[in-house]
Design a protein around this motif. Structure first.
Motif, PDB file in Angstrom:
ATOM      1  N   THR A  93       0.439  -1.451   0.119  1.00  0.00           N
ATOM      2  CA  THR A  93       0.235   0.309   0.031  1.00  0.00           C
ATOM      3  C   THR A  93       0.281   1.603  -0.415  1.00  0.00           C
ATOM      4  O   THR A  93       0.208   2.375  -0.257  1.00  0.00           O
ATOM      5  N   TYR A  94       2.025   1.258  -0.083  1.00  0.00           N
ATOM      6  CA  TYR A  94       2.812   2.338   0.779  1.00  0.00           C
ATOM      7  C   TYR A  94       3.117   3.395  -0.518  1.00  0.00           C
ATOM      8  O   TYR A  94       2.902   4.725  -1.179  1.00  0.00           O
ATOM      9  N   PRO A  95       2.198   2.643  -1.788  1.00  0.00           N
ATOM     10  CA  PRO A  95       2.389   3.837  -3.293  1.00  0.00           C
ATOM     11  C   PRO A  95       2.078   4.589  -3.471  1.00  0.00           C
ATOM     12  O   PRO A  95       1.351   5.876  -3.890  1.00  0.00           O
ATOM     13  N   TYR A  96      -0.063   4.030  -2.424  1.00  0.00           N
ATOM     14  CA  TYR A  96      -0.890   5.343  -2.990  1.00  0.00           C
ATOM     15  C   TYR A  96      -0.491   6.556  -1.948  1.00  0.00           C
ATOM     16  O   TYR A  96      -0.336   7.339  -2.254  1.00  0.00           O
TER      17      TYR A  96
ATOM     18  N   TRP B  97      -3.156   8.350   3.480  1.00  0.00           N
ATOM     19  CA  TRP B  97      -3.497   7.530   4.479  1.00  0.00           C
ATOM     20  C   TRP B  97      -5.124   7.065   5.135  1.00  0.00           C
ATOM     21  O   TRP B  97      -5.288   6.098   5.666  1.00  0.00           O
ATOM     22  N   LEU B  98      -5.728   8.088   4.775  1.00  0.00           N
ATOM     23  CA  LEU B  98      -7.768   7.688   4.384  1.00  0.00           C
ATOM     24  C   LEU B  98      -7.581   6.041   3.851  1.00  0.00           C
ATOM     25  O   LEU B  98      -8.283   4.742   3.645  1.00  0.00           O
ATOM     26  N   VAL B  99      -7.261   6.261   2.318  1.00  0.00           N
ATOM     27  CA  VAL B  99      -7.038   5.328   1.035  1.00  0.00           C
ATOM     28  C   VAL B  99      -6.009   3.659   2.015  1.00  0.00           C
ATOM     29  O   VAL B  99      -7.346   2.011   1.774  1.00  0.00           O
ATOM     30  N   ILE B 100      -5.054   3.979   2.698  1.00  0.00           N
ATOM     31  CA  ILE B 100      -4.865   3.142   3.207  1.00  0.00           C
ATOM     32  C   ILE B 100      -4.969   2.485   4.218  1.00  0.00           C
ATOM     33  O   ILE B 100      -5.364   0.955   4.574  1.00  0.00           O
ATOM     34  N   ALA B 101      -6.123   3.305   5.040  1.00  0.00           N
ATOM     35  CA  ALA B 101      -6.597   2.979   5.894  1.00  0.00           C
ATOM     36  C   ALA B 101      -8.015   1.896   5.686  1.00  0.00           C
ATOM     37  O   ALA B 101      -8.010   1.113   6.267  1.00  0.00           O
TER      38      ALA B 101
ATOM     39  N   GLY C  13     -10.422  -3.500   5.115  1.00  0.00           N
ATOM     40  CA  GLY C  13     -11.118  -4.195   3.716  1.00  0.00           C
ATOM     41  C   GLY C  13     -10.263  -5.077   3.804  1.00  0.00           C
ATOM     42  O   GLY C  13     -11.188  -6.389   3.049  1.00  0.00           O
ATOM     43  N   ASP C  14      -8.139  -5.449   4.002  1.00  0.00           N
ATOM     44  CA  ASP C  14      -7.958  -6.189   3.554  1.00  0.00           C
ATOM     45  C   ASP C  14      -8.569  -7.862   4.307  1.00  0.00           C
ATOM     46  O   ASP C  14      -8.726  -7.514   5.176  1.00  0.00           O
ATOM     47  N   PHE C  15      -8.816  -8.445   3.840  1.00  0.00           N
ATOM     48  CA  PHE C  15      -8.694 -10.091   3.682  1.00  0.00           C
ATOM     49  C   PHE C  15      -8.085 -10.989   3.848  1.00  0.00           C
ATOM     50  O   PHE C  15      -7.012 -11.495   4.297  1.00  0.00           O
ATOM     51  N   GLY C  16      -7.089 -11.194   2.886  1.00  0.00           N
ATOM     52  CA  GLY C  16      -6.406 -11.979   1.708  1.00  0.00           C
ATOM     53  C   GLY C  16      -5.155 -12.169   2.442  1.00  0.00           C
ATOM     54  O   GLY C  16      -4.933 -13.302   2.866  1.00  0.00           O
ATOM     55  N   THR C  17      -4.424 -11.041   2.862  1.00  0.00           N
ATOM     56  CA  THR C  17      -3.569 -10.893   3.649  1.00  0.00           C
ATOM     57  C   THR C  17      -3.367 -11.131   4.756  1.00  0.00           C
ATOM     58  O   THR C  17      -2.791 -11.921   5.712  1.00  0.00           O
TER      59      THR C  17
END
Lengths: 346, 537
Positions: free
Chosen positions: B154-157, B204-208, B213-217
């Motif tokens: 996610t850091y690229p966002y 930060w908002l996009v990453i948070a 919402g992440d489930f796979g990881t």
């Protein structure tokens, strides 16, 4: 006033926008004759473009009526009005080439005839060689002509021009303006031009209407309005002028610069407009009421001189033959009677 | 110019919006809101005392703490990575800045669960590291595993946001501060950082939201957060009420994040553009030691975010057993395509009327429908999928467990993605064109079809590709809503990895990487386009 009937007539048009108490257009009554080139002139934000959009049908007026050939079209949608428009940015359809843009206006004709007709209109504006170009591939002046051809192809009863020359650079503007005017004249198109450029308005239009804060201040032939502005706003918007307070007595007024002729007989306190080019500078001989030339401003084709009479500064335009130096006492000779203005502030 | 005359320049209220935009936009809002309503209804099904007991359960609290801890950790790590990287690529005198910028964005092409897969594949008895180094390297898992995988993905966002903010910063502001006697460090904290605030907050908002919402990881790393708990609860237990509450908690957290960002951003606006041409940003020579550190930093970052995953994937690809079922891979691909194509079409159909209303006919209603569109995107995917389960069971039972519900849920979840390119296209298609067409005798509908729609073609194509590529690699919604036996690429990869069959998962991971690599290329291109359009307006 001419006795011919008005071709387009508006009665007390008003339009307020929801986001402010300000009336963009407060009470506009216009009468435009057939084949006339009419101009709405005013500073930005005066409501002239809103008036145009009301005429085209893009906005609905809060009050007032619009009549075209005696028929009430106030509630007609834009597509039913047969009023053409050329926008400031021309609004050529970017997905159609120049020829297709013009054929777009010919939809009521049989499909087969459209192309040939569109070609005729292109030829009319001298763009025959650019038929297959996309709008972004031709110059600003050519886009303007293509937009004009498209609007004329629909054979509108009235053509609205919304600052159509302001996107062109100064050198091109003059020639495009002249071509457009000749074309409209030849075809006898009734036309309303909207602009904030007073020189453009006066050279282009048969009659002009000066707008300010949603109201029309004065309507008339350019020469008349320029020479006899009705109030200080009109006097100042149409060019530089000297506003002078005076005490009128018949056809003369006593002012800080001396007793000068005025254009109508009146008495009491008056506000006068005296154009800089209507004054001539003369050497003063000591006996008369003279002013001091305080500054001369060389502007190339002419010069402006600032003359001080007590607290009053007067600007005078002269040609190259005037050779007074700053600091010299001078006299003013008035070549044209000063205009008495109405007191209503703009 | 006085404020009075400025008021004239505000866009006047247009004629009222035409029905052929209003109705679809309202329908879109309904489609998004209705399933969420059912999530609430299902959650409120239980007795109040049961609900209270569920909410204060120590497990619930643990899940909350874990979720927030993971989100906080990821924000910290991504900031530590993105801020220096953005500064170096925007301001430093590092060679090949453009290449480094593009490489810095590339990890976006490796979805979180693929990143997790690659990291898992490094350790373990048969892992790449053990194989290469000759001694046992443990598999990353739990908090640290999830933190690493999510941060690297996610850091690229944040990086892209900050990079843009750095290059937009008018160097004259910094120069003025220097001339007022501030030290270089003070200039950074008092002029540069405040300017970066909006970019930082939105990144930060996009990453948070993503972490939430992440489930796979988290599932592959087996870290117990809300979404992972929802998943185990959904497949393992019959208590659907608790599942519904977990979904609601996810939703509430997402709303919290959005509200926090909104208030932290405040009402401060961007500085008005300064007059005159902006001088080019100064590229300042780095101190030799700083230069060396920068190179080492970039080297380590790219090795871990790009090199390791690719190496790991290549290693496992080489281990694919001879009897691998390639037909299954092909069917999975077809099923992914079969869901992604209609989903992308639905997204455009949902978004177009909403964006047209928002831009052309601004009103309270148009703002509302736009917000709803973004709400669909902000809802954590598992919560959204759960809402659709309840919705379809109650309202359209015939469609439950059908691919149509899955496609509709994709549409609701990703419609907002289509809004970017469409917005750009609508802004470029001036409303003057439609007005010109009206004066040439076209009705509103004819004018829309003959002038506006053709102008939106390119934007629609970009939107389509964007949504399509995201749906192809989507996991959580697919997991909950795919009909039994409907295995997509993402599902195939996930289930193989979950069972420890890393070699069998490799071909699936490769196919996914191919599609998501394409989507990053398009994202980068549309970013550049958006910047140039905004510049024009």
């Amino acid at each position: 006033m001419d006795c011919r009937d008005a071709y387009l007539k508006t009665e007390a048009l008003a339009k307020t926008f929801s986001d402010g108490a300000l009336a963009a257009v407060r009470r506009i009554s216009l009468e435009i004759r057939r084949s006339e080139i009419f101009c709405l002139l005013g500073p930005s934000g005066c409501g002239k473009t809103t008036t145009l959009r009301l005429l085209a049908g893009f906005e609905k007026p809060d009050a007032g009526k619009i009549f075209l050939e005696g028929k009430d079209i106030t509630d007609s949608p834009p597509e039913a009005r047969n009023i053409g428009i050329v926008f400031q940015d021309y609004a050529l359809f970017p997905h159609l080439n120049v020829l297709e843009n013009i054929a777009f206006a010919l939809w009521s004709h049989p499909r087969k005839a459209r192309k040939a007709m569109a070609k005729d209109f292109l030829e009319m504006v001298g763009l025959s060689d650019f038929a297959s170009y996309m709008p972004h591939e031709i110059s600003g002046g050519q886009q303007q002509r293509a937009a004009l051809a498209r609007a004329l192809a629909a054979e509108p009863k009235i053509l609205l021009l919304d600052e159509p020359f302001s996107g062109l650079d100064t050198r091109l503007r003059q020639s495009v303006r002249e071509e457009t005017r000749n074309l409209l004249r030849e075809r006898g198109t009734t036309c309303i031009l909207v602009t904030h450029d007073q020189e453009e308005a006066m050279s282009f239009a048969d009659r002009i209407a000066l707008m300010n804060e949603g109201l029309i201040e004065q309507t008339g032939v350019p020469e008349d309005v320029y020479a006899a502005p009705s109030n200080p706003f009109v006097a100042q918007f149409l060019g530089r002028t000297n506003l002078i307070e005076g005490l009128a007595n018949g056809l003369n007024a006593d002012t800080p610069i001396g007793i000068i002729p005025i254009d109508k007989s009146t008495s009491g306190h008056v506000l006068l407009s005296l154009r800089p080019e209507h004054i001539v500078l003369e050497p003063a001989n000591s006996s008369q009421q003279s002013g001091i030339l305080v500054r001369r401003e060389f502007k190339g084709h002419d010069m402006t001189h600032w003359v001080k009479f007590g607290d009053t500064d007067i600007q005078v335009d002269t040609d190259f033959t005037c050779t007074f130096d700053a600091g010299t006492p001078v006299l003013l000779r008035i070549r044209k009677a000063a205009t008495v203005l109405s007191r209503t502030e703009p | 110019m006085s404020s009075a005359s400025l008021a004239f320049y505000r866009r006047p209220a247009r004629l009222s919006a035409p029905w052929f935009l209003l109705l679809p936009a309202l329908f879109t809002a309904l489609i998004i809101c209705l399933p969420l309503l059912y999530l609430f209804l299902r959650a409120l099904h239980a007795q109040p005392d049961v609900i209270i007991e569920m909410l204060v359960r120590s497990r619930t609290l643990l899940l909350l703490v874990n979720t927030l801890g993971l989100a906080g950790g990821v924000l910290l790590v991504t900031t530590i990575i993105a801020l220096p990287l953005a500064w170096i690529t925007a301001r430093g005198n590092i060679p090949c800045k453009n290449v480094i910028t593009v490489m810095g964005a590339l990890p976006l092409a490796i979805p979180g669960y693929v990143m997790a897969y690659a990291l898992i594949g490094i350790g373990g008895h048969y892992g790449l590291a053990t194989h290469m180094l000759g001694f046992y390297v443990p598999r990353p898992e739990g908090y640290w595993g999830a933190l690493l995988a999510l941060s690297l993905y996610t850091y690229p966002y944040l990086f892209l946001n900050l990079r843009t903010a750095f290059s937009e910063l008018d160097p004259r502001h910094e120069n003025t501060a220097r001339s007022l006697g501030l030290s270089e460090f003070k200039v950074f904290t008092r002029v540069t950082l405040p300017h970066l605030r909006p970019a930082l907050l939105s990144g930060w908002l996009v990453i948070a939201l993503y972490v939430l919402g992440d489930f796979g990881t988290v599932a592959l790393m087996r870290y117990d957060v809300l979404s992972y708990a929802l998943y185990t609860q959904y497949i393992g237990a019959f208590d659907r009420t608790y599942t519904a509450w977990l979904g609601l908690m996810l939703l509430a957290l997402a709303v919290c994040f959005i509200v926090c960002e909104h208030y932290a951003l405040g009402t401060r606006q961007k500085a008005p553009p300064a007059l005159g041409a902006k001088p080019p940003s100064r590229s300042r020579p780095l101190h030799p030691i700083a230069f060396v550190f920068s190179v080492i930093f970039i080297g380590i970052l790219f090795f871990s975010a790009l090199g390791l995953p690719i190496l790991s994937l290549a290693y496992w690809l080489a281990q694919v057993p001879a009897g691998f079922d390639y037909a299954n891979l092909f069917y999975s691909l077809m099923r992914s395509l079969g869901a992604a194509i209609p989903a992308a079409v639905i997204c455009i159909c949902m978004t177009l009327p909403v964006m047209l209303l928002r831009i052309r006919y601004e009103s309270a209603l148009s703002k509302f429908t736009e917000r709803v569109l973004y709400l669909g995107y902000a809802v954590p995917p598992l919560a959204l999928a759960l809402a659709f389960v309840f919705f379809s069971l109650n309202v359209i039972p015939a469609l439950y467990q059908s691919v149509w519900v899955l496609i509709l849920a994709y549409g609701v979840g990703f419609a907002a993605l289509a809004s970017g390119p469409l917005r750009t296209a609508i802004l470029q298609a001036s409303s003057r064109h439609e007005e010109a067409a009206r004066t040439l005798g076209r009705t509103p509908r004819q004018a829309f079809i003959s002038v506006t729609l053709p102008a939106l073609r390119r934007g629609a194509v970009t939107s389509f590709i964007l949504v399509f590529l995201v749906v192809i690699k989507e996991l959580p919604i697919t997991f909950l809503l795919a009909p039994t036996g409907y295995s997509t690429l993402a599902l195939g990869m996930f289930s193989h990895t979950n069972e420890g069959l890393l070699a069998q998962a490799a071909p699936f991971a490769c196919a996914i990487l191919l599609f998501s690599g394409l989507s990053v290329v398009i994202l980068l291109r549309s970013l550049r386009e958006a910047v140039s359009t905004n510049g024009k307006i």
